[in-house]
Design an enzyme around this catalytic site. Structure first.
Site, PDB file in Angstrom:
ATOM      1  N   HIS A   1       0.814  -1.222   0.000  1.00  0.00           N
ATOM      2  CA  HIS A   1       0.000   0.000   0.000  1.00  0.00           C
ATOM      3  C   HIS A   1       0.846   1.271   0.000  1.00  0.00           C
ATOM      4  CE1 HIS A   1       0.479  -0.282   4.483  1.00  0.00           C
ATOM      5  NE2 HIS A   1       0.495   1.027   4.369  1.00  0.00           N
TER       6      HIS A   1
ATOM      7  N   ASP B   1       0.183  -7.647   1.347  1.00  0.00           N
ATOM      8  CA  ASP B   1       0.581  -6.244   1.527  1.00  0.00           C
ATOM      9  C   ASP B   1       2.102  -6.103   1.483  1.00  0.00           C
ATOM     10  OD1 ASP B   1       0.066  -3.516   1.813  1.00  0.00           O
ATOM     11  OD2 ASP B   1       0.342  -3.586   3.977  1.00  0.00           O
TER      12      ASP B   1
ATOM     13  N   SER C   1       5.067   2.352   7.792  1.00  0.00           N
ATOM     14  CA  SER C   1       4.718   1.203   6.961  1.00  0.00           C
ATOM     15  C   SER C   1       5.866   0.830   6.033  1.00  0.00           C
ATOM     16  CB  SER C   1       3.476   1.508   6.129  1.00  0.00           C
ATOM     17  OG  SER C   1       2.312   1.334   6.868  1.00  0.00           O
TER      18      SER C   1
END
Length: 473
Positions: free
Chosen positions: A118, A148, A224
């Site tokens: 993402h 992911d 992230s």
């Protein structure tokens, strides 16, 4: 003055002189040197060791802004939709947006960087900044939405610093962990915590992620894709900030689970799921008790594909699949998770109950053959499809357009009960757009192991999203 008094004075003088020298050495020595050595604990050493391999990822993507000049006045959404029909999408404005994230170099020789999917999804340009301020343009090697994860590549004439891989299978609840990333655009922020739990499942708006490491180390937007390290500075997970409700809770993708995905992304650009050719379903508690299954473990094998690895190994419809590679199976998701963890061509050990006898079998996995996609679609979805050629378009009165056409329905099948009929067009399966038969076969192959999927059906000028089971017979 007596001899005793003189000796006492000499001792007192020596003591005073020694004390003065020690005091001078303390004041004139490098201040805090001894304290620095004392404070240089394992966390400091781990951060110093890995920081050069942690990168800042800046990704740009374009969004379309509505060309309706009236929308800025805050009109009723229904009226806005009405006016939008009068303004061509081609006239919409494109705006560039920037998002920040983190990553870690996993192969300094080849320049591979691991991050979250993402972070770079839909990016048109990606730039990477190292801890020493060097900047590189990056290209996407492969991405996988289900896990992911994404692998990027940067080119450098020099061997880049990289991280040492750890082992996420032997994590201990309570052991110390370190997260490094770039939260909110602040470069190289370090947070520490402990492993709070393992094998956590996280439900987001559109999917469920399994087997995550839970930690109380802060993981915020921008973290992230950054590394989660053990106290030795080894990579044990990839941090992710997909769980918006988390407060004081962080999650990371275990590196052992990521290893196979990374290998597929580098070799194929996508994840190639292993196939054995069975359909499974949960067992009711009464049947589990009757079969005397330990701790209610086991899934009923409801179908075995012909000429599949499962059939060749001896698996039969009606068998109870108890475990794969020693991992007990309770739910269909357990089976799916285990199949995602094995590679194509890998031999897996299956423990099966047949007629209340335990049988141990070895199954060698294969990649799903695309030529089986159409038969699988008919077996489980009850449809026969065709390419959108001129003859078909003329027969059904359909103008030239992308997609594949449903030409026949099996009476009583799931899609038949929903109301799908010949002449309907399949435009999308899951996240894969369907323009032709090749796209259709690839999408069915990709999702063959899923229990359900979303299909976008077009009928005349209308579009319908249908959530269907892939195991309906």
């Amino acid at each position: 003055m007596s001899k005793i008094t003189l000796q006492i004075n000499r001792k007192l003088f020596r003591f005073t002189l020694l004390f003065a020298l020690l005091s001078l050495s303390f004041f004139f020595s490098p201040r805090g040197y001894a304290n620095v050595e004392t404070r240089e604990n394992n966390v400091v050493k781990a951060v110093r060791k890995v920081s050069p391999a942690v990168v800042n990822i800046n990704s740009q993507h374009e969004i379309r802004k509505n060309s309706n000049p009236f929308s800025k006045y805050g009109m009723d959404p229904r009226l806005e939709k009405f006016f939008n029909d009068f303004f061509s999408p081609e006239l919409s404005r494109r705006e560039k947006r920037t998002s920040l994230g983190s990553g870690v170099i996993i192969d300094g020789r080849r320049g591979y960087v691991l991050t979250n999917n993402h972070v770079v999804e839909k990016a048109t340009k990606i730039s990477i900044t190292l801890n020493d301020s060097r900047e590189f343009d990056a290209t996407i090697v492969g991405m996988d939405q289900d896990s992911d994860l994404a692998v990027l590549k940067i080119k450098s004439d020099q061997h880049l610093p990289d991280v040492q891989m750890g082992d996420s299978d032997d994590l201990m609840i309570g052991e110390s962990v370190i997260a490094i990333g770039n939260p909110f655009g602040f470069s190289h922020t370090v947070t520490t915590g402990v492993v709070s739990a393992v094998n956590r499942s996280i439900k987001t708006a559109d999917r469920v992620f399994h087997e995550f490491i839970q930690t109380d180390a802060s993981i915020n937007p921008g973290n992230s894709g950054g590394p989660l390290l053990n106290i030795n500075g080894e990579l044990i997970g990839i941090n992710t900030a997909i769980y918006a409700q988390a407060q004081g809770i962080g999650f990371a993708i275990p590196i052992n689970r990521a290893q196979r995905i990374i290998s597929d992304l580098i070799n194929y650009g996508t994840v190639v799921e292993a196939w054995i050719g069975i359909a499974v379903q949960p067992i009711e508690s009464s049947l589990s008790a009757y079969l005397n299954l330990e701790n209610n473990y086991g899934l009923l094998i409801s179908a075995v594909d012909t000429e599949s690895p499962a059939e060749q190994s001896g698996l039969k419809e009606g068998d109870i699949l108890i475990s794969i590679d020693g991992h007990p199976l309770v739910s269909v998701s357990d089976f799916q998770i285990q199949m995602k963890s094995v590679s194509v061509g890998q031999a897996i050990a299956a423990k099966v109950s047949r007629n209340q006898r335990i049988i141990n079998l070895e199954i060698k996995t294969e990649s799903f053959p695309n030529e089986k996609a159409e038969s699988l679609a008919y077996q489980h979805l009850g449809i026969i499809i065709s390419e959108m050629d001129s003859e078909i378009q003329m027969k059904y009165g359909i103008p030239p357009q992308p997609g594949v056409l449903i030409t026949k329905m099996r009476s009583g099948s799931q899609l038949d009960r929903i109301g799908v009929k010949p002449g309907d067009i399949i435009r999308q399966i899951g996240e894969e757009e369907i323009e032709n038969m090749e796209n259709f076969r690839s999408a069915i192959a990709k999702y063959h192991n899923h229990s359900s999927l979303v299909i976008l059906i077009q009928r005349e000028g209308h579009f319908y999203h249908l959530n269907v089971s892939l195991r309906d017979n």
